[in-house]
Motif scaffolding. Structure first.
Motif, PDB file in Angstrom:
ATOM      1  N   ASP B  97       0.846  -1.199   0.000  1.00 26.14           N
ATOM      2  CA  ASP B  97       0.000   0.000   0.000  1.00 26.14           C
ATOM      3  C   ASP B  97       0.879   1.246   0.000  1.00 26.14           C
ATOM      4  OD1 ASP B  97      -2.219  -1.566   0.058  1.00 26.14           O
ATOM      5  OD2 ASP B  97      -2.753  -1.155   2.151  1.00 26.14           O
ATOM      6  N   VAL B  99       0.102   4.201   1.069  1.00 27.80           N
ATOM      7  CA  VAL B  99      -0.035   4.738   2.424  1.00 27.80           C
ATOM      8  C   VAL B  99      -0.427   3.557   3.296  1.00 27.80           C
ATOM      9  CG1 VAL B  99      -1.295   6.336   3.911  1.00 27.80           C
ATOM     10  CG2 VAL B  99      -0.753   6.988   1.558  1.00 27.80           C
ATOM     11  N   ASP B 100       0.401   3.224   4.254  1.00 32.14           N
ATOM     12  CA  ASP B 100       0.269   1.928   4.898  1.00 32.14           C
ATOM     13  C   ASP B 100       0.199   2.040   6.419  1.00 32.14           C
ATOM     14  OD1 ASP B 100       0.392  -0.670   5.654  1.00 32.14           O
ATOM     15  OD2 ASP B 100       2.493  -0.943   5.136  1.00 32.14           O
ATOM     16  N   SER B 101      -1.001   1.914   6.946  1.00 30.64           N
ATOM     17  CA  SER B 101      -1.199   2.002   8.396  1.00 30.64           C
ATOM     18  C   SER B 101      -0.579   0.830   9.133  1.00 30.64           C
ATOM     19  CB  SER B 101      -2.691   2.026   8.732  1.00 30.64           C
ATOM     20  OG  SER B 101      -3.317   3.082   8.091  1.00 30.64           O
ATOM     21  N   GLU B 104       3.051   1.533   9.737  1.00 32.96           N
ATOM     22  CA  GLU B 104       3.200   2.636  10.699  1.00 32.96           C
ATOM     23  C   GLU B 104       2.877   2.156  12.116  1.00 32.96           C
ATOM     24  OE1 GLU B 104       0.702   5.816   9.441  1.00 32.96           O
ATOM     25  OE2 GLU B 104       1.820   6.148   7.578  1.00 32.96           O
ATOM     26  N   ASN B 105       1.759   1.426  12.235  1.00 36.90           N
ATOM     27  CA  ASN B 105       1.338   0.979  13.568  1.00 36.90           C
ATOM     28  C   ASN B 105       2.350   0.013  14.175  1.00 36.90           C
ATOM     29  OD1 ASN B 105      -0.932   2.525  13.345  1.00 36.90           O
ATOM     30  ND2 ASN B 105      -2.274   0.847  12.735  1.00 36.90           N
ATOM     31  N   ALA B 158      -3.183  -6.231  -7.732  1.00 33.89           N
ATOM     32  CA  ALA B 158      -2.902  -4.919  -7.134  1.00 33.89           C
ATOM     33  C   ALA B 158      -3.630  -3.822  -7.886  1.00 33.89           C
ATOM     34  CB  ALA B 158      -1.398  -4.641  -7.164  1.00 33.89           C
ATOM     35  N   SER B 162      -3.532   2.820  -5.695  1.00 34.63           N
ATOM     36  CA  SER B 162      -3.265   2.902  -4.258  1.00 34.63           C
ATOM     37  C   SER B 162      -2.124   1.995  -3.794  1.00 34.63           C
ATOM     38  CB  SER B 162      -4.527   2.529  -3.470  1.00 34.63           C
ATOM     39  OG  SER B 162      -4.900   1.197  -3.741  1.00 34.63           O
TER      40      SER B 162
END
Lengths: 279, 171
Positions: B97, B99-101, B104-105, B158, B162
Motif C-alpha cells: 500500500d 499509504v500503509d497504516s 506505521e502501527n 494490485a 493505491s
C-alpha cells in the motif's frame, strides 16, 4: 404483476446488507428482488430498471475489497446496463466493487482510475463504525437519479468500513470535480480534512463518487441504515437530530422516514418522472 | 544488517490465493499461472541485532505470526516455505500500500516495546508458478500483467492507484 420499477439487489458471497436494502427499496414504492451473483440468467430475464450492490464483505475481501466481485460475470451485465443509462448504486462494499469495475469515475469505461484504500487519517486507521454527515455536490444533485431529493442540508448517515479512502492518480486531480457526488462535512455543512468530519482521510473529503452521466453512484456510507427516523441516534446534532428528538415520545416515530430514505425516494421520483414523460 | 525480511504463510491452503487463482483462470485463461501462493512479507529495517532481533519479535508478537495457523522463514534463507516444485518457473511480485497504516502501527508498537529498529514495512508477496516451458522473461511479463489491475478484465492482484508493485529479481 405490478407496474412498479424493479430494483435488482445483488448478493455476492459475503454480502450482508441485501435484505434491509431490498426492504427500504420496497418501502420507497418500488419492487425489489435479490439476485445471487450466479443468477445471471434470472437477472437478465427480469430486466431490472436499476441495480444496487449492497454492503458486506464480498468474497471475504480476499485479494482486495471488491476486487474479486468486480470480475464476476454478473458485473458484465451491470456494466452494460450502466452504460445504457440505468441507475446503479454501490453502498460500501458495493462501492468498492464499482470502483474495481471501472464504472466510477468512468473517465474511460472499464479502466481502473481510483481506489478505495485503507482508512488513514491522523490519529486513526483501521475499521471505523460511526455516524458522519454528508452533503451532495450541486452538479450531482441535478444529474444523479440517486440524489435528486437530497437537498442542501447536511444529512447524517452511518459508515462502517476499513477501506473507504477514495484515492486517485495524481494526473487526474484536475478532473475529480466531475465525479464528486457526496462529501463528508459537519452538521453545519462545513468540510474539513480532519477527523472526525473526514473520518478516513478520503481525498477531497469524498464520501461518494459518480460517473460522468451521474447514473452510477458509489458511496461508502449506508443510507439503508438511516432510512427510518428511529435509526437516528437522539444525540445527533443538527436539524435531523432536532427532528428525531421532537418525535422521541411520539408514536409517529415508528413510521417516520429518516435521511437515508431520501436516496431511495430520489430513485422512485426519477422513475415517476420518466413514466410521466413516456405518457 | 540493514534489512531482514520474513515470509509468513498459512499452514492450510490460503483461501485468498485460491480465489485469486480461480478468478485469474476465468479472466486471463491464456496467461494464468498453474500455481499461485500468497505470503505476508515483513521487512524490518535496521534491527539492532539483525535476525536475532527479528526472531525475538516474531516469537513475541503473535499478530505477526500466529504459530497455531501460520509458519514463517527468513526471506532468501533455507526456503522451508517453498513448494519445492522444480517443474515450475516461479516469478514473485510484492504489493505494498502506498499509504500503509499496518507498517506505521507496527513501527510504533515495536518502538514502544523498546525494540531498536528503524521501521517495519508490510507487503503481500505473490508467487506465481508457470509451466516448465515458460521462460523467466515470459513469466515475469505475465506476472506483471496479471498483477496490475488496469481494466476490469485485466489484472487482479494490485490496484496501481493505491498500491506499489515491485517485481522481484529472482524467484
Amino acid at each position: 404483476m405490478t407496474n412498479k420499477p424493479l430494483v435488482a439487489v445483488l448478493q455476492f458471497p459475503g454480502s450482508n446488507c441485501e435484505y434491509e436494502t431490498a426492504s427500504v427499496v420496497r418501502e420507497s414504492g418500488m419492487d425489489a428482488m435479490i439476485f445471487r451473483w450466479n443468477q445471471l440468467k434470472e437477472l437478465s430475464d427480469s430486466r431490472p430498471d436499476a441495480f444496487i450492490l449492497p454492503g458486506g464483505f464480498s468474497f471475504q475481501d480476499r485479494v482486495r475489497a471488491g476486487a474479486v466481485g468486480a470480475k464476476e460475470e454478473i458485473m458484465d451485465l451491470v456494466f452494460n446496463e450502466a452504460l445504457s443509462g440505468k441507475p446503479v448504486l454501490g453502498i460500501c462494499n458495493g462501492a468498492q466493487i464499482l470502483v474495481e469495475s471501472g464504472l466510477v469515475p468512468g473517465w474511460e469505461n472499464g479502466r481502473i482510475e481510483s481506489a478505495l484504500a485503507a482508512n488513514h487519517i491522523h490519529g486513526r486507521s483501521g475499521y471505523l463504525s460511526r455516524w458522519v454527515f454528508l452533503r451532495a455536490n450541486e452538479r450531482a444533485l441535478k444529474i444523479s437519479p440517486w440524489l435528486r431529493m437530497i437537498g442542501n442540508d447536511p444529512i447524517p448517515v452511518p459508515i462502517a468500513h476499513a477501506e473507504g479512502r477514495f484515492v486517485f492518480a495524481e494526473k487526474d486531480n484536475n478532473r475529480i470535480s466531475e465525479c464528486m457526488a457526496l462529501t463528508y462535512c459537519d452538521e453545519n455543512g462545513i468540510e474539513t480534512a480532519d477527523y472526525p468530519v473526514n473520518p478516513n482521510g478520503s481525498f477531497m473529503n469524498l464520501a461518494g463518487i459518480m460517473n460522468r452521466e451521474g447514473n452510477v453512484l458509489a458511496m461508502m456510507p449506508h443510507p439503508e441504515r438511516a432510512f427510518w427516523m428511529w435509526q437516528i441516534p437522539p444525540w445527533i446534532p443538527g436539524t435531523w437530530g432536532d427532528r428525531r428528538n421532537s418525535l422521541q415520545h411520539d408514536p409517529a416515530l415508528a413510521g417516520s422516514k429518516g435521511p437515508g430514505a431520501l436516496f431511495f425516494r430520489s430513485l422512485a421520483d426519477y422513475f415517476e418522472l420518466i413514466s410521466r414523460e413516456d405518457q | 544488517m540493514t534489512e531482514v525480511s520474513i515470509e509468513v504463510r498459512l499452514k492450510a491452503p490460503d483461501p485468498a490465493a485460491m480465489t485469486a487463482l480461480s478468478t485469474l483462470k476465468r479472466i486471463n485463461p491464456d496467461t494464468c499461472p498453474g500455481r499461485l501462493e500468497r505470503y505476508d512479507y515483513w521487512r524490518f529495517i535496521r534491527p539492532l541485532d539483525g535476525k536475532r532481533t527479528v526472531e525475538e519479535i516474531v516469537l513475541h508478537f503473535h499478530d505477526i505470526v500466529n504459530p497455531n495457523k501460520q509458519s514463517w522463514s527468513f526471506s532468501g534463507g533455507s526456503g522451508i516455505l517453498l513448494s519445492g516444485d522444480e517443474e515450475l518457473v516461479w516469478a514473485e511480485v510484492l504489493v505494498t500500500d502506498k499509504v500503509d497504516s499496518i507498517s506505521e502501527n507496527w513501527t510504533d508498537i515495536l518502538r514502544r516495546n523498546k525494540y531498536e529498529i528503524e521501521k517495519v514495512m508490510y507487503s503481500v508477496l505473490w508467487r506465481l508458478g508457470y509451466s516448465s516451458g515458460t521462460s523467466m522473461a515470459e513469466a515475469r511479463e505475465r506476472t506483471l500483467a496479471l498483477t496490475i489491475t488496469s481494466y476490469r478484465d485485466h489484472g487482479l492482484l494490485a490496484n496501481p492507484v493505491s498500491q506499489n508493485i515491485n517485481l522481484l529479481d529472482q524467484a
